[in-house]
Design a protein around this motif. Structure first.
Motif, PDB file in Angstrom:
ATOM      1  N   UNK A  16       0.860  -1.267  -0.007  1.00 10.80           N
ATOM      2  CA  UNK A  16       0.145  -0.173  -0.012  1.00 10.80           C
ATOM      3  C   UNK A  16       0.916   1.245   0.040  1.00 10.80           C
ATOM      4  N   UNK A  17       1.977   1.297   0.081  1.00 19.10           N
ATOM      5  CA  UNK A  17       3.170   2.277  -0.100  1.00 19.10           C
ATOM      6  C   UNK A  17       2.879   3.306  -1.185  1.00 19.10           C
ATOM      7  N   UNK A  18       2.722   2.636  -2.437  1.00 16.67           N
ATOM      8  CA  UNK A  18       2.611   3.679  -3.701  1.00 16.67           C
ATOM      9  C   UNK A  18       1.257   4.506  -3.724  1.00 16.67           C
ATOM     10  N   UNK A  19       0.338   3.631  -3.208  1.00 18.73           N
ATOM     11  CA  UNK A  19      -1.019   4.324  -3.379  1.00 18.73           C
ATOM     12  C   UNK A  19      -1.185   5.083  -1.946  1.00 18.73           C
ATOM     13  N   UNK A  36      -9.878  15.129 -13.614  1.00 20.96           N
ATOM     14  CA  UNK A  36      -9.376  13.998 -14.613  1.00 20.96           C
ATOM     15  C   UNK A  36      -7.963  13.754 -14.211  1.00 20.96           C
ATOM     16  N   UNK A  37      -7.441  14.788 -13.605  1.00 15.62           N
ATOM     17  CA  UNK A  37      -5.863  14.613 -13.145  1.00 15.62           C
ATOM     18  C   UNK A  37      -5.840  13.706 -12.114  1.00 15.62           C
ATOM     19  N   UNK A  38      -6.596  14.061 -11.094  1.00 13.39           N
ATOM     20  CA  UNK A  38      -6.537  13.150 -10.056  1.00 13.39           C
ATOM     21  C   UNK A  38      -6.717  11.806  -9.924  1.00 13.39           C
ATOM     22  N   UNK A  39      -8.036  11.611 -10.780  1.00 10.03           N
ATOM     23  CA  UNK A  39      -8.576  10.196 -10.901  1.00 10.03           C
ATOM     24  C   UNK A  39      -7.697   9.306 -12.136  1.00 10.03           C
ATOM     25  N   UNK A  40      -7.068  10.452 -12.803  1.00  7.21           N
ATOM     26  CA  UNK A  40      -6.323   9.854 -14.212  1.00  7.21           C
ATOM     27  C   UNK A  40      -4.929   9.152 -13.407  1.00  7.21           C
ATOM     28  N   UNK A  41      -4.484   9.530 -12.190  1.00  4.99           N
ATOM     29  CA  UNK A  41      -3.451   9.207 -11.508  1.00  4.99           C
ATOM     30  C   UNK A  41      -3.809   7.856 -10.544  1.00  4.99           C
ATOM     31  N   UNK A  42      -4.808   8.101  -9.706  1.00  9.70           N
ATOM     32  CA  UNK A  42      -5.084   7.444  -8.431  1.00  9.70           C
ATOM     33  C   UNK A  42      -5.731   5.996  -8.820  1.00  9.70           C
ATOM     34  N   UNK A  43      -6.672   5.930  -9.888  1.00 14.26           N
ATOM     35  CA  UNK A  43      -7.144   4.769 -10.381  1.00 14.26           C
ATOM     36  C   UNK A  43      -6.160   3.640 -11.104  1.00 14.26           C
ATOM     37  N   UNK A  44      -5.296   4.331 -11.935  1.00 12.35           N
ATOM     38  CA  UNK A  44      -4.179   3.410 -12.613  1.00 12.35           C
ATOM     39  C   UNK A  44      -3.099   2.878 -11.605  1.00 12.35           C
ATOM     40  N   UNK A  46      -3.677   2.641  -8.131  1.00 12.77           N
ATOM     41  CA  UNK A  46      -4.244   1.697  -7.434  1.00 12.77           C
ATOM     42  C   UNK A  46      -4.457   0.408  -8.201  1.00 12.77           C
ATOM     43  N   UNK A  47      -4.713   0.306  -9.567  1.00 12.64           N
ATOM     44  CA  UNK A  47      -4.815  -1.123 -10.093  1.00 12.64           C
ATOM     45  C   UNK A  47      -3.556  -1.856 -10.236  1.00 12.64           C
ATOM     46  N   UNK A  48      -2.718  -0.816 -10.646  1.00 12.89           N
ATOM     47  CA  UNK A  48      -1.070  -1.322 -10.929  1.00 12.89           C
ATOM     48  C   UNK A  48      -0.508  -1.902  -9.699  1.00 12.89           C
ATOM     49  N   UNK A  49      -0.281  -1.233  -8.803  1.00 16.14           N
ATOM     50  CA  UNK A  49       0.237  -1.233  -7.441  1.00 16.14           C
ATOM     51  C   UNK A  49      -0.276  -2.067  -6.361  1.00 16.14           C
ATOM     52  N   UNK A  50      -1.640  -2.482  -6.417  1.00 17.65           N
ATOM     53  CA  UNK A  50      -2.488  -3.162  -5.614  1.00 17.65           C
ATOM     54  C   UNK A  50      -3.218  -4.378  -5.980  1.00 17.65           C
ATOM     55  N   UNK A  51      -3.975  -4.231  -6.922  1.00 14.64           N
ATOM     56  CA  UNK A  51      -4.765  -5.145  -7.632  1.00 14.64           C
ATOM     57  C   UNK A  51      -3.890  -6.116  -8.343  1.00 14.64           C
ATOM     58  N   UNK A  88       6.557  -0.252 -10.706  1.00 18.11           N
ATOM     59  CA  UNK A  88       6.792   0.902 -10.715  1.00 18.11           C
ATOM     60  C   UNK A  88       7.248   1.775 -11.834  1.00 18.11           C
ATOM     61  N   UNK A  89       8.259   0.962 -12.505  1.00 16.17           N
ATOM     62  CA  UNK A  89       8.478   1.727 -13.967  1.00 16.17           C
ATOM     63  C   UNK A  89       7.280   1.857 -14.641  1.00 16.17           C
ATOM     64  N   UNK A  90       6.361   0.994 -14.643  1.00 13.15           N
ATOM     65  CA  UNK A  90       5.118   1.242 -15.543  1.00 13.15           C
ATOM     66  C   UNK A  90       4.394   2.615 -15.011  1.00 13.15           C
ATOM     67  N   UNK A  91       4.325   2.822 -13.781  1.00 15.81           N
ATOM     68  CA  UNK A  91       3.702   3.923 -13.190  1.00 15.81           C
ATOM     69  C   UNK A  91       4.422   5.151 -13.579  1.00 15.81           C
TER      70      UNK A  91
END
Length: 201
Positions: A16-19, A36-44, A46-51, A88-91
């Motif tokens: 949970x550190x990245x999110x 759009x900037x906030x959710x354009x970062x938060x959602x991807x 969350x998906x990439x670093x948690x799910x 992390x590189x993908x993010x």
């Protein structure tokens, strides 16, 4: 006591550190942030670093590569770290790169440096605490944000200090790490963020 400290280990899992750092940034920043900037970062993120890591964990467990979510031995720890490094590189290049936010960019650069250092130490048979690495990273990032935006988050930092102590206690009580391994993990997390602040603070 064991159940309480086990819960602490799950709540403050490095997954949970990245999110956590991303959410903290959007809460603390005084800059106007379009939705759009906030959710354009938060959602991807969350998906990439948690799910995705959770899915990867179940795949690795079914293959017999890892035994528990805390990956206790040196051999098991390498695979989640490789996966985390790739994510992390993908993010950095695909998510933050599309909506460049300098503070978040260098927070993730710091996480990449910390992950690479922890992975490198494994080849020397040194098992740094990834829990404390994550806690140290977020703690120093929040300190830097406080200075950068000139905001007082003393209460938040105090609570986080208590959380660091609880996490360290849980890892020792559960016999997951020795005290030196905890200290090394914390130092890696703090230094990895300190080394990047010259580029944005």
């Amino acid at each position: 006591m064991r159940i309480f400290l086990l819960v602490i280990s799950y709540i403050f899992h490095p997954l949970f550190t990245p999110i956590g750092g991303t959410v903290a940034y959007f809460i603390l920043t005084p800059k106007f942030t379009p939705p759009e900037l906030k959710y354009g970062n938060l959602l991807p993120i969350f998906i990439l670093t948690v799910i995705i890591p959770i899915i990867a964990y179940f795949i690795l467990r079914n293959l017999g590569v890892v035994s528990t979510v805390f990956v206790p031995n040196l051999k098991e720890r390498k695979y989640p770290l490789y996966i985390n490094l790739l994510i992390l590189f993908l993010v950095v290049y695909k998510v933050i790169g599309s909506y460049f936010i300098v503070e978040l960019h260098f927070f993730f650069i710091g996480l990449i440096a910390a992950t690479m250092t922890t992975l490198l130490l494994l080849f020397f048979k040194l098992k740094a605490s990834i829990h404390l690495m994550g806690m140290g990273s977020i703690y120093m990032f929040l300190v830097c944000l406080s200075i950068h935006f000139e905001i007082n988050i003393t209460l938040g930092l105090s609570l986080l200090t208590i959380a660091v102590g609880l996490v360290a206690t849980s890892r020792i009580y559960l016999k997951a790490h020795s005290k030196p391994e905890l200290v090394v993990g914390l130092i890696i997390g703090i230094l990895s963020q300190l080394l990047t602040i010259q580029y944005w603070l």
